[in-house]
Scaffold this motif. Structure first.
Motif, PDB file in Angstrom:
ATOM      1  N   PRO A 141      66.508 -35.158   2.300  1.00 11.63           N
ATOM      2  CA  PRO A 141      65.777 -34.309   2.616  1.00 11.63           C
ATOM      3  C   PRO A 141      64.692 -34.119   4.052  1.00 11.63           C
ATOM      4  O   PRO A 141      64.293 -33.551   5.046  1.00 11.63           O
ATOM      5  CB  PRO A 141      64.891 -33.182   1.605  1.00 11.63           C
ATOM      6  N   ALA A 142      63.708 -35.264   3.564  1.00 14.36           N
ATOM      7  CA  ALA A 142      62.246 -35.478   4.517  1.00 14.36           C
ATOM      8  C   ALA A 142      62.992 -36.021   5.964  1.00 14.36           C
ATOM      9  O   ALA A 142      62.513 -35.435   6.846  1.00 14.36           O
ATOM     10  CB  ALA A 142      61.869 -36.352   4.200  1.00 14.36           C
ATOM     11  N   LEU A 143      63.676 -36.325   6.055  1.00 15.88           N
ATOM     12  CA  LEU A 143      64.488 -37.644   7.095  1.00 15.88           C
ATOM     13  C   LEU A 143      65.450 -36.364   7.807  1.00 15.88           C
ATOM     14  O   LEU A 143      65.876 -36.313   8.725  1.00 15.88           O
ATOM     15  CB  LEU A 143      65.363 -38.542   6.526  1.00 15.88           C
ATOM     16  N   HIS A 144      66.016 -35.367   7.291  1.00 17.87           N
ATOM     17  CA  HIS A 144      66.429 -33.763   7.569  1.00 17.87           C
ATOM     18  C   HIS A 144      66.252 -33.291   8.899  1.00 17.87           C
ATOM     19  O   HIS A 144      66.279 -32.603   9.642  1.00 17.87           O
ATOM     20  CB  HIS A 144      67.380 -33.529   6.843  1.00 17.87           C
ATOM     21  N   ALA A 145      64.467 -33.066   7.659  1.00 14.36           N
ATOM     22  CA  ALA A 145      63.115 -32.047   8.309  1.00 14.36           C
ATOM     23  C   ALA A 145      63.001 -32.952  10.000  1.00 14.36           C
ATOM     24  O   ALA A 145      63.043 -32.192  11.227  1.00 14.36           O
ATOM     25  CB  ALA A 145      62.089 -32.225   7.153  1.00 14.36           C
ATOM     26  N   GLU A 146      63.049 -34.414   9.847  1.00 15.77           N
ATOM     27  CA  GLU A 146      62.604 -35.480  10.921  1.00 15.77           C
ATOM     28  C   GLU A 146      63.853 -34.861  12.139  1.00 15.77           C
ATOM     29  O   GLU A 146      63.043 -34.779  13.343  1.00 15.77           O
ATOM     30  CB  GLU A 146      62.384 -36.934  11.047  1.00 15.77           C
ATOM     31  N   LEU A 147      64.479 -35.148  11.819  1.00 14.59           N
ATOM     32  CA  LEU A 147      66.071 -35.057  12.534  1.00 14.59           C
ATOM     33  C   LEU A 147      65.666 -33.336  13.142  1.00 14.59           C
ATOM     34  O   LEU A 147      65.741 -33.801  14.261  1.00 14.59           O
ATOM     35  CB  LEU A 147      67.406 -35.222  11.955  1.00 14.59           C
ATOM     36  N   ALA A 148      65.839 -32.336  12.595  1.00 12.60           N
ATOM     37  CA  ALA A 148      65.896 -31.387  12.895  1.00 12.60           C
ATOM     38  C   ALA A 148      64.596 -30.421  14.438  1.00 12.60           C
ATOM     39  O   ALA A 148      65.095 -30.094  14.936  1.00 12.60           O
ATOM     40  CB  ALA A 148      65.675 -30.154  11.343  1.00 12.60           C
ATOM     41  N   ALA A 155      70.853 -31.272  13.872  1.00  4.84           N
ATOM     42  CA  ALA A 155      70.944 -31.384  12.005  1.00  4.84           C
ATOM     43  C   ALA A 155      71.251 -29.689  11.506  1.00  4.84           C
ATOM     44  O   ALA A 155      71.384 -29.595  10.136  1.00  4.84           O
ATOM     45  CB  ALA A 155      68.866 -31.007  11.799  1.00  4.84           C
ATOM     46  N   ALA A 156      71.374 -29.134  12.508  1.00  9.96           N
ATOM     47  CA  ALA A 156      71.659 -27.289  11.516  1.00  9.96           C
ATOM     48  C   ALA A 156      73.182 -27.168  11.547  1.00  9.96           C
ATOM     49  O   ALA A 156      73.703 -26.417  10.320  1.00  9.96           O
ATOM     50  CB  ALA A 156      71.779 -26.809  13.164  1.00  9.96           C
ATOM     51  N   ARG A 157      74.295 -28.313  11.592  1.00 10.40           N
ATOM     52  CA  ARG A 157      75.057 -28.904  11.373  1.00 10.40           C
ATOM     53  C   ARG A 157      75.338 -30.070   9.950  1.00 10.40           C
ATOM     54  O   ARG A 157      76.009 -30.033   9.809  1.00 10.40           O
ATOM     55  CB  ARG A 157      76.504 -29.005  12.098  1.00 10.40           C
ATOM     56  N   LEU A 158      74.160 -30.025   9.617  1.00 12.94           N
ATOM     57  CA  LEU A 158      74.147 -31.499   8.371  1.00 12.94           C
ATOM     58  C   LEU A 158      73.862 -30.602   7.055  1.00 12.94           C
ATOM     59  O   LEU A 158      72.624 -30.043   7.275  1.00 12.94           O
ATOM     60  CB  LEU A 158      73.447 -32.228   9.042  1.00 12.94           C
ATOM     61  N   ALA A 159      74.078 -30.983   6.002  1.00 14.86           N
ATOM     62  CA  ALA A 159      73.072 -30.934   4.640  1.00 14.86           C
ATOM     63  C   ALA A 159      72.090 -31.923   4.649  1.00 14.86           C
ATOM     64  O   ALA A 159      72.369 -33.048   5.052  1.00 14.86           O
ATOM     65  CB  ALA A 159      73.932 -30.361   3.646  1.00 14.86           C
ATOM     66  N   PRO A 160      71.049 -30.963   3.846  1.00 14.04           N
ATOM     67  CA  PRO A 160      69.861 -32.097   3.949  1.00 14.04           C
ATOM     68  C   PRO A 160      69.954 -33.686   3.906  1.00 14.04           C
ATOM     69  O   PRO A 160      69.366 -34.306   3.257  1.00 14.04           O
ATOM     70  CB  PRO A 160      68.669 -31.008   3.206  1.00 14.04           C
ATOM     71  N   ARG A 165      75.424 -38.857   7.906  1.00 11.01           N
ATOM     72  CA  ARG A 165      74.672 -38.647   9.286  1.00 11.01           C
ATOM     73  C   ARG A 165      74.276 -38.432   9.483  1.00 11.01           C
ATOM     74  O   ARG A 165      73.510 -38.493  10.508  1.00 11.01           O
ATOM     75  CB  ARG A 165      76.030 -37.255   9.353  1.00 11.01           C
ATOM     76  N   ILE A 166      72.974 -38.280   9.115  1.00 13.17           N
ATOM     77  CA  ILE A 166      71.877 -37.657   9.125  1.00 13.17           C
ATOM     78  C   ILE A 166      71.509 -39.454   9.372  1.00 13.17           C
ATOM     79  O   ILE A 166      69.808 -39.915  10.287  1.00 13.17           O
ATOM     80  CB  ILE A 166      70.900 -37.365   7.598  1.00 13.17           C
ATOM     81  N   GLN A 167      71.512 -40.736   8.842  1.00 12.71           N
ATOM     82  CA  GLN A 167      70.868 -42.039   9.396  1.00 12.71           C
ATOM     83  C   GLN A 167      72.150 -41.969  10.373  1.00 12.71           C
ATOM     84  O   GLN A 167      70.943 -42.671  11.973  1.00 12.71           O
ATOM     85  CB  GLN A 167      71.774 -42.852   8.627  1.00 12.71           C
ATOM     86  N   ARG A 168      72.879 -41.831  10.443  1.00 12.27           N
ATOM     87  CA  ARG A 168      73.583 -41.836  12.107  1.00 12.27           C
ATOM     88  C   ARG A 168      72.184 -41.576  13.245  1.00 12.27           C
ATOM     89  O   ARG A 168      72.446 -42.492  14.096  1.00 12.27           O
ATOM     90  CB  ARG A 168      74.980 -41.738  12.073  1.00 12.27           C
ATOM     91  N   ALA A 169      72.505 -40.362  13.504  1.00 15.23           N
ATOM     92  CA  ALA A 169      71.715 -39.276  14.638  1.00 15.23           C
ATOM     93  C   ALA A 169      70.654 -39.426  14.376  1.00 15.23           C
ATOM     94  O   ALA A 169      69.750 -39.987  15.782  1.00 15.23           O
ATOM     95  CB  ALA A 169      71.496 -37.866  13.586  1.00 15.23           C
ATOM     96  N   LEU A 170      69.570 -40.023  13.353  1.00 15.96           N
ATOM     97  CA  LEU A 170      67.999 -41.111  14.047  1.00 15.96           C
ATOM     98  C   LEU A 170      68.711 -42.107  14.323  1.00 15.96           C
ATOM     99  O   LEU A 170      67.813 -42.639  15.041  1.00 15.96           O
ATOM    100  CB  LEU A 170      67.914 -40.396  12.244  1.00 15.96           C
ATOM    101  N   GLU A 171      68.811 -42.855  14.472  1.00 13.94           N
ATOM    102  CA  GLU A 171      69.730 -44.496  14.838  1.00 13.94           C
ATOM    103  C   GLU A 171      69.792 -44.011  16.598  1.00 13.94           C
ATOM    104  O   GLU A 171      69.883 -44.871  16.910  1.00 13.94           O
ATOM    105  CB  GLU A 171      70.787 -44.615  14.073  1.00 13.94           C
TER     106      GLU A 171
END
Length: 312
Positions: A141-148, A155-160, A165-171
């Motif tokens: 969830p903290a990394l999801h907040a960073e992605l936001a 971020a809006a279409r991904l669950a926390p 998918r969060i990993q791939r987007a941040l990568e």
């Protein structure tokens, strides 16, 4: 009319794709002998049989299957690699005078094959490891907040807790300095009509949910937990690998970590229902011919649709 490059058979998990695929192979045998190309990001892994609902030896003996058991669970596979492999295999199958039947539920793979992919930076193992280490310390969830903050559209279409998918987007952001959402939507479209899609979709979500619950319970009875224990015992696998993030395996791994398997059935069913929901969302954006998988005559409807899509 010329035959298509391949006939696609898609649908959410537990919708009956394997049964229809085998029925199609029998129905088409006289005019277009069928070979199946798996479109499934989990079936590529060896030693992962129960939780992936891998076709049985008897089913695979009825018709040739491709892209099953091609990787060790330590390895990774991509949509781009799938598209290249599937196109190569489909060409070889057609050269034999046979019909490629592409069957599965990994919708990104279908998209890559039929529409092409965005030119997104390739995976970076070092970056992924760094992100995984941060997730262990801070939580997804903290990394999801960073992605936001850096990519609000993604971020809006991904669950926390959507770790992969969060990993791939941040990568992608770390590698390129550009949000993933900037890279997406620019794919070179091909003619999806060359790869016509028959899609099994339920009229009643309750019907699909009941099938999912029944199937996951059957997997547990067949030894899913023991299968994951054997994989853990190898010593070279961990929960962050794409193979171990597959639905069912992720929940079983976590249950074994916690030494508490009492809620595994409920968690596995819930995760599988979420997977089916995502698959159906993907399908709504694809050109396809829908057959109601919960209709009493679903197999007959599927065969009739396939006959229309593949000329004699």
């Amino acid at each position: 009319m010329n035959p298509p490059l391949g006939l696609c058979l898609a649908g959410p998990t537990a919708s009956g794709k394997t049964q229809l695929a085998l029925a199609l192979a029998r129905d088409f045998a006289a005019r277009w002998p069928v070979e199946i190309i798996s479109v499934d990001s989990a079936l590529v892994y060896r030693g992962m049989d129960i939780g992936t609902a891998k076709p049985s030896a008897a089913e695979r003996a009825q018709v040739p299957h491709h892209l099953i058991d091609i990787l060790d669970p330590t390895e990774s596979y991509s949509a781009a690699r799938f598209a290249a492999d599937a196109r190569r295999l489909a060409g070889e199958i057609r050269a034999r005078g046979h019909l490629p039947l592409l069957v599965g539920g990994t919708m990104l793979y279908f998209k890559a094959l039929r529409e092409g992919l965005d030119e997104i930076p390739s995976a970076d193992a070092a970056l992924r490891q760094s992100i995984d280490e941060r997730a262990r310390r801070e939580g997804w969830p903290a990394l999801h907040a960073e992605l936001a903050r850096v990519d609000p559209r993604t971020a809006a279409r991904l669950a926390p807790h959507d770790a992969q998918r969060i990993q791939r987007a941040l990568e992608v952001y770390a590698a390129s300095g550009r949000p993933l959402s900037d890279w997406q939507g620019q794919a070179r479209r091909t003619d999806a009509a060359a790869w016509p899609m028959l899609s099994l979709e339920p009229v009643s979500r309750a019907w699909l949910h009941a099938r999912i619950a029944e199937r996951f319970a059957a997997m547990l009875d067949a030894g899913l937990l023991e299968e994951v224990q054997r994989l853990r015992a190898r010593g070279d696998l961990h929960a962050g690998l794409p193979s171990m993030r597959c639905v069912g395996y992720r929940q079983a791994w976590a249950a074994l970590d916690a030494a508490d398997t009492s809620g595994l059935l409920a968690r596995g069913v819930a995760a599988t229902r979420q997977l089916a929901k995502r698959q159906l969302t993907w399908l709504r954006g694809m050109a396809r011919h829908v057959v109601a998988c919960d209709a009493p005559d679903a197999i007959e409807q599927g065969l009739a649709t396939a006959r229309r899509l593949v000329p004699s």
